[in-house]
Structure formats: structure tokens, C-alpha cells
Enzyme design. Sequence first.
Site, PDB file in Angstrom:
ATOM      1  N   TYR A 377       0.879  -0.998  -0.152  1.00 23.65           N
ATOM      2  CA  TYR A 377      -0.470  -0.286   0.117  1.00 23.65           C
ATOM      3  C   TYR A 377       0.433   0.869  -0.112  1.00 23.65           C
ATOM      4  O   TYR A 377       0.453   2.074  -1.060  1.00 23.65           O
ATOM      5  CB  TYR A 377      -1.443   0.114   1.281  1.00 23.65           C
ATOM      6  CG  TYR A 377      -2.329   1.247   1.166  1.00 23.65           C
ATOM      7  CD1 TYR A 377      -2.605   1.629   0.272  1.00 23.65           C
ATOM      8  CD2 TYR A 377      -1.798   2.727   1.977  1.00 23.65           C
ATOM      9  CE1 TYR A 377      -3.949   2.454  -0.052  1.00 23.65           C
ATOM     10  CE2 TYR A 377      -1.856   3.126   1.637  1.00 23.65           C
ATOM     11  CZ  TYR A 377      -3.428   3.542   0.929  1.00 23.65           C
ATOM     12  OH  TYR A 377      -4.464   4.320   0.475  1.00 23.65           O
ATOM     13  N   ASP A 449      -7.888  -5.647   0.360  1.00 26.78           N
ATOM     14  CA  ASP A 449      -7.845  -4.096  -0.672  1.00 26.78           C
ATOM     15  C   ASP A 449      -6.828  -5.102  -1.532  1.00 26.78           C
ATOM     16  O   ASP A 449      -6.087  -3.803  -2.092  1.00 26.78           O
ATOM     17  CB  ASP A 449      -7.425  -3.671   0.686  1.00 26.78           C
ATOM     18  CG  ASP A 449      -8.125  -3.195   2.177  1.00 26.78           C
ATOM     19  OD1 ASP A 449      -8.814  -3.271   1.595  1.00 26.78           O
ATOM     20  OD2 ASP A 449      -7.490  -2.131   2.964  1.00 26.78           O
ATOM     21  N   HIS A 453      -4.558  -1.416  -3.183  1.00 28.36           N
ATOM     22  CA  HIS A 453      -2.693  -1.354  -3.591  1.00 28.36           C
ATOM     23  C   HIS A 453      -2.711  -1.407  -4.213  1.00 28.36           C
ATOM     24  O   HIS A 453      -1.727  -0.395  -5.434  1.00 28.36           O
ATOM     25  CB  HIS A 453      -2.297  -2.860  -2.755  1.00 28.36           C
ATOM     26  CG  HIS A 453      -2.482  -2.528  -1.177  1.00 28.36           C
ATOM     27  ND1 HIS A 453      -1.851  -3.063  -0.448  1.00 28.36           N
ATOM     28  CD2 HIS A 453      -3.708  -1.995  -0.355  1.00 28.36           C
ATOM     29  CE1 HIS A 453      -2.444  -3.108   1.249  1.00 28.36           C
ATOM     30  NE2 HIS A 453      -3.688  -2.317   1.080  1.00 28.36           N
ATOM     31  N   GLU A 526     -14.648   1.357   1.929  1.00 23.89           N
ATOM     32  CA  GLU A 526     -14.149   2.187   2.693  1.00 23.89           C
ATOM     33  C   GLU A 526     -14.253   3.297   0.771  1.00 23.89           C
ATOM     34  O   GLU A 526     -14.864   4.346   0.693  1.00 23.89           O
ATOM     35  CB  GLU A 526     -13.107   2.470   3.341  1.00 23.89           C
ATOM     36  CG  GLU A 526     -12.537   3.650   3.997  1.00 23.89           C
ATOM     37  CD  GLU A 526     -11.539   3.613   5.126  1.00 23.89           C
ATOM     38  OE1 GLU A 526     -11.909   4.417   6.239  1.00 23.89           O
ATOM     39  OE2 GLU A 526     -11.133   2.842   4.834  1.00 23.89           O
ATOM     40  N   GLU A 530     -10.173   4.195  -4.611  1.00 18.42           N
ATOM     41  CA  GLU A 530      -8.550   4.276  -5.100  1.00 18.42           C
ATOM     42  C   GLU A 530      -9.099   3.627  -5.595  1.00 18.42           C
ATOM     43  O   GLU A 530      -8.170   2.144  -6.490  1.00 18.42           O
ATOM     44  CB  GLU A 530      -7.716   3.160  -3.335  1.00 18.42           C
ATOM     45  CG  GLU A 530      -7.372   4.455  -2.905  1.00 18.42           C
ATOM     46  CD  GLU A 530      -6.521   3.956  -1.315  1.00 18.42           C
ATOM     47  OE1 GLU A 530      -5.392   4.486  -1.570  1.00 18.42           O
ATOM     48  OE2 GLU A 530      -7.118   3.628  -1.066  1.00 18.42           O
TER      49      GLU A 530
END
Length: 753
Positions: A377, A449, A453, A526, A530
Site C-alpha cells: 500500500y 484491499d 494496493h 471504504e 482507490e
Amino acid sequence: MRPLTHTRRIALMLTAGATALAGLTLIPGSATAAEVPVGNGGYSDERPAGTVGPLDSAGNPVTPQLTDAVADQPVPTNDWWTSLVFKRYADIPHSQPMYGHPLSYRAVASGLEVGYQTQPNVDGAYYNFPHQADLTLGVAGLDSPDTKADGWSDWTVTPYWEDAGHTFRATIGHGSPYVYAEGTGGNAEITTAGSVEVFADEGSTLGITVNGRDYALFAPSGSGWNVSGTTISSDLGGEEYYSVAVLPDQGALDLYAQYAYSFVTGSVVDWDYDESAGQVSATYTLETEAREGDETGTIQALYPHQWEYATDELTDYEYVSPRGVMRVRDGNSFTTRQDVTGVLPALPQSDGVDQAQLATFVNEVAADAEIGFGDTYWSGKQFGRLAQVVPIADQIGETEARDTLLAAMKAGFEEWFTVGGPAEFSYDSDWKTLTGYPASYGSDQELNDHHFHYSYFVFAAATIASYDPAWAEESAWGGMVEELIADAANPARDDDRYPFLRGFDVYAGHSWAAGHQGFEAGNNQESSSESVNLSAGLIMWGEATGDTELRDLGVYLLTTESESIRQYWFDGDEENFPADYQHNTVGMVWSNGASHSTWWTGNPEEIHGINVLPVTGASLHLARDKDAIIRNLEELVEENGGPPVEWKEILWEFQALADPAAARAAYDGDGGGTYEPEAGESWAHVYHWIYTLDAIGAPDTSVTADSPTAAAFSDGTTTTYAAHNYGDTEQTVTFSDGTSLTVPPGSSASTTG
């Protein structure tokens, strides 16, 4: 078109196979781990020493819980139903609540709980429609020790139960008001969570009301239902199937009965990017099988981000959901069509910036251009920070700084893509996933995630590819970029190494972040921004490498998620949040609701900013709803008791998409350029962004183009048209208002028409 198997994925699979035949390259210090070469780089087939893979909450290794029928198939871990396969808690061997909408579900030992929650709980920062079982579907006597996944498709899944004398399977899905059940070893048995009111008894069809919700039960023709207290049973006339539907009202019973025996067997989304029209269409189709008769139609409930753009006729029936009103389509398929907002590697050149000041900022970034190797990340954010400055340096003629930035990025990638150093990637053959080590935020233990990333990696790699195509060749370093893409957003359904679109939920219209979905509230996301960063990276990488399949996938993902963000994170139409919810933006969307919060802080700046960063030329889509931006920031100031203190520059950039003059005034009046910005930002980019938009105006998303890397801006009197040409020949871009712009090869250009 339906996306085809990605040809580069095939080539990489052949490369890996040839490596296995020729003998694997041993990693120093390991007796068993081997490097799988991919071009100039590669990944390991085992995790680095001292690291871990997927674990349950007690720290025990876990493997996918699948039946033998699908044991070798890559499972899409980050989905609305993946607690079926990733058992996060050892004492919950069935599932967490799963929210398909309009129905919610939970697998338990006796079968499948089914509920339809119509009243939200609102508690300050949170609202949710919690799972509450109205019915439990199964067969008499079923007491299964666990529940596994027995199959899945683009938005449906089939859980499976088995004990010593019984089997049970049920197909469920997003938007489907039906549950399609099959069982052996006993009579069909449905247990209700409250008293039963029968409003229709037509032999094989039974209409009931439980907890104020109306359901229809459908047994095979010629059989019937027996109601005894809270237990409803049927011998199914010797057959082994039945279906259940939640009704929008009792008057819909006849319509729903028409499709009771048309069992859904799969779901497929097909997308098509019409480049010349600047639009993307998507068709959502349920595949069915007639269990009796010849009816193969069905019913689907559409979310707001779908029905607002649907080209097909809808009925007057509606359902309640955490995303707002769902509208009903009578038919196997429906199609949406949306305008495409383009992405740019950088905002266009303008006379609004001070060249000397900008050059100073650019060279400050170049002087400290180095990628660290803390984890995927934070390394990714460093890649993103440098990638944003490269085209700015090029734009103002700071070629030495540009080349320094590119060299630093290449060095960082080459370290990550080489096994045995401080950072590397490892393939997990059980979970069919590629994880970067050092890992963070559960990217290893929880499979969280990856799309966040890797979005930075892909975006930055696309920047390099636009300046150095040879570096991006599959035989050089591009092959490893494609591995990251395949892990996070594989366009192929028949790939045996990575699942189709690991984290993007095509029906929900956005990605999910948790790899295990191990929450009562379902899954969550969230930082939607991204996720969009990955879609933009696919567009730019596809354009830079000539891969139109990946480019078109990126266009579909970004366009779809953009509308979901507008509707479900920012409540752009002010119709989807519960009426008594006191916020106009949320930091996190959950399967059963949303929350005005983040995982790590309650500070208003981060809550409002987490769905903005990283600000790039892909953020232009946010300007589709300028009123939502203004409401968002007004609430922030009210919550904060004044202007932002944290992430000021991110929020100024956000403001500039709706009111550039106000953003510049905030920058000028509050020390812009004088303090350390957010870790993924630089003053070179912030200054260029704010001063450029102040000069040319905010994005005008009503103007589209026949290129996915083009955009228009308006200051109220003058429109500026900008485009980037990734190709090696001159390109003419035509905008929807008739303006044409000729763009030299490998360059950006702009005009005021």
C-alpha cells in the site's frame, strides 16, 4: 461484447508451464520455494519465510471451503457472499449474513435463513438494514456441520449443505427475489420466525405473511404445502425442488408464480464500449432452466444506479433496500447505457500556473524520488505520487526531472518484481491470488484491499509505458504488471489461475474490500476512489500497450462505479439515504447500510476525504455532480467547526472540481505549498491541479468524446478541450459538441475550440 480470455494471461500460463517442465529456479535459502519467471521479473510460488497467508480470527490457516464440483476453480474472494468460502471464525462454519437485496441470507446448520428488512436502524454515524430471518429453508432433519460454495456466477452463488442423510443446495443472487432450492433425504421444510398468515392457498402455491413481509412458496405442480404452527412442509410430489419468492405486495403473486419453476443457473454481465459515441452499455442476463413447463423467464430487481440508466421497460413494483428503491424488471435481462467521463494523465497546460513556481515544486519531488519497500500500500502510494508529477514535468519542459522520476519508478518496480529482495510477490495456489510482501491492512491474512494496493502500481506502470513502451513489454516488466491486473481485475472467466473480477461486484456496481466478508453487516468498501484508481489504471495501461480489452474493462468499471459512488457514498440524488439519516456523505458503504466513519479515525477531514484520494486525472468523474461536492464540503466545515485541518490539500483539490476559484482562495490563504502534504500527494501536483482548474474551469462532464482519455472544462464562457494520445500515430479526437482536436502521437494537446 462478452470479454474474452485475455491473450496475455494465456502466454503467462504457458511461460509458467514451460518453467515447470524445464526445472524451477530455486530461491536462495529455500529448499522448496521456486521463482516463476514472468518476463524480466517473476514471483515466488511460496510465501517469504516468516510471513503468513489467509488465517481465521484465531490465527489458524484457512483454505477455500468448496465442494468437489468447484474445488479447482478460482474463487472471487472479495464478494457479497464470500463468508461461505472464507471461514473467518472457527465457530461459524456456515456463513455470516449475506445481503443480496432485496433479500438477505445466512447459512445455518438447518439450511438457509431468508429475510427482507424494510426498516433501517439509524444511529448517529451509521444506518443499516440488519439481517432478520423470516424463514429458514431446508429439508426435514437437516443438520449440516458446515456450508460450502457449490458454484457461482457473476452475481449469484449456490451454498451447499450435507449431513449423513440429507443434502440441500440453494441458488441466491443480487437482485433476485427468488431462492431456488433443491434437497434430498426428507420433505421440504420451511420454518418461520413468527406466526404465519396465509393469504393464498392454491395447491402447489402458498402465499404467506411473516413478520409483515409477504412471501410465496412454490412446490412442484400437483403437490401442496402443509402449515403446522411455524413449520411449513411439502413432500414435493416426489420431486426434489421448490422455490420461494419475496413479493413486493400480495397482488404480485400471479406474476411471480409464472416464473416459479424457471430456476436461475447463472448470471452474466456483458459490456460494450462504444468509443465513437462516448458511451458504455452493459447487459445483465440471468441464465435459467425450466424445472417444469417451458417458461424460462424470471424477475430482477434493479438498484438505482441501474434503473436510472436502464433501456428496458420496468414494472411498477418496487422493493426497499439499503441502496434506496429497487425497481422490478419482468425479464431475464436488462441493459444500461451511460456516458463515459474520460481520464487524463494530467490536467492540460494553461497560463494559470506560474512556471517558475511549478518547476520548483517539480524538482523538489525529483530530488527525493525513491520508492521505499514498506508494504504494497505505502509503496503504491509512492508510485502514485511520482506518477502524477511525471506528465507535469514533461508539460513544462523539466525533462531531467521527468526522467529522474521515471527512473525511480522503474527501479522500484523492478525490485518488487524480482524475487528474493526486500519486496516481492507470492502466488497462493489454494486461494489463487498474488500477494505482495511486505503486506499490510490484511492483504495477506484476510485477502483485503488488493484492488486498492495494486491500483497505484498499475496507474504508475501505465505512466512509464507511455514514455518507455519497451519497458512495458510482456517480455520485459509488463508481464508482472499484467499479473497484478489479473489478480485484482481479471477479465477472463475461464482463467484457472485468478478469478473473474476478484473484488468488483458487477451487480452492486462497485468493489468490496474485505476478502472474507466476515461481518454481521456483510462486506464493505471504504475508499471507493482507490478502486476507481485501478479502473483508470486499466484504461491508461490498455491505451499505452494497445490492449483494448483491458481498456474497455476499465471504462466499464470506472463508469459503473462512478455512478455507484455518486448514489451510495454521496447520495447525489438525495433519495437513497434513510430520511432521518443526518449525513449527506458516508466514508464506508456496507452490504446492509453505510457509516459516516473510517476504519482508523472519526476526524471529519478523513471521512470526507477518503473517497477522494488519490486525486488524479481520473478524478474528473466526481465533477458529474458538483452539487454533491458542495454539500459534502459544507457538511465537513460544519462538523469540523471551520475549514479542514487534516488533508487540506486533498479537499481543496476536491473543491476545485466544483468551485475552482474557492479552492484557489483556500490554497492561497492557508499556506499552500508550505507544509508536508498527504503521503500520496506533492505540492507540484496540488499547485498544478488547483491553479489549472482556476484558469480553465471545472470539468464539463456533459461534453463527452470518442476517446476514453479526453475531457472538457468550462469556466462559464470558454470551454477547454483536452486529450492524450497514447498511440504512435496522430489522432483526431471529436467531442460531443462537434469540436475536434488533433493530438500528436505520444502527446497531450488542448484547445479552446
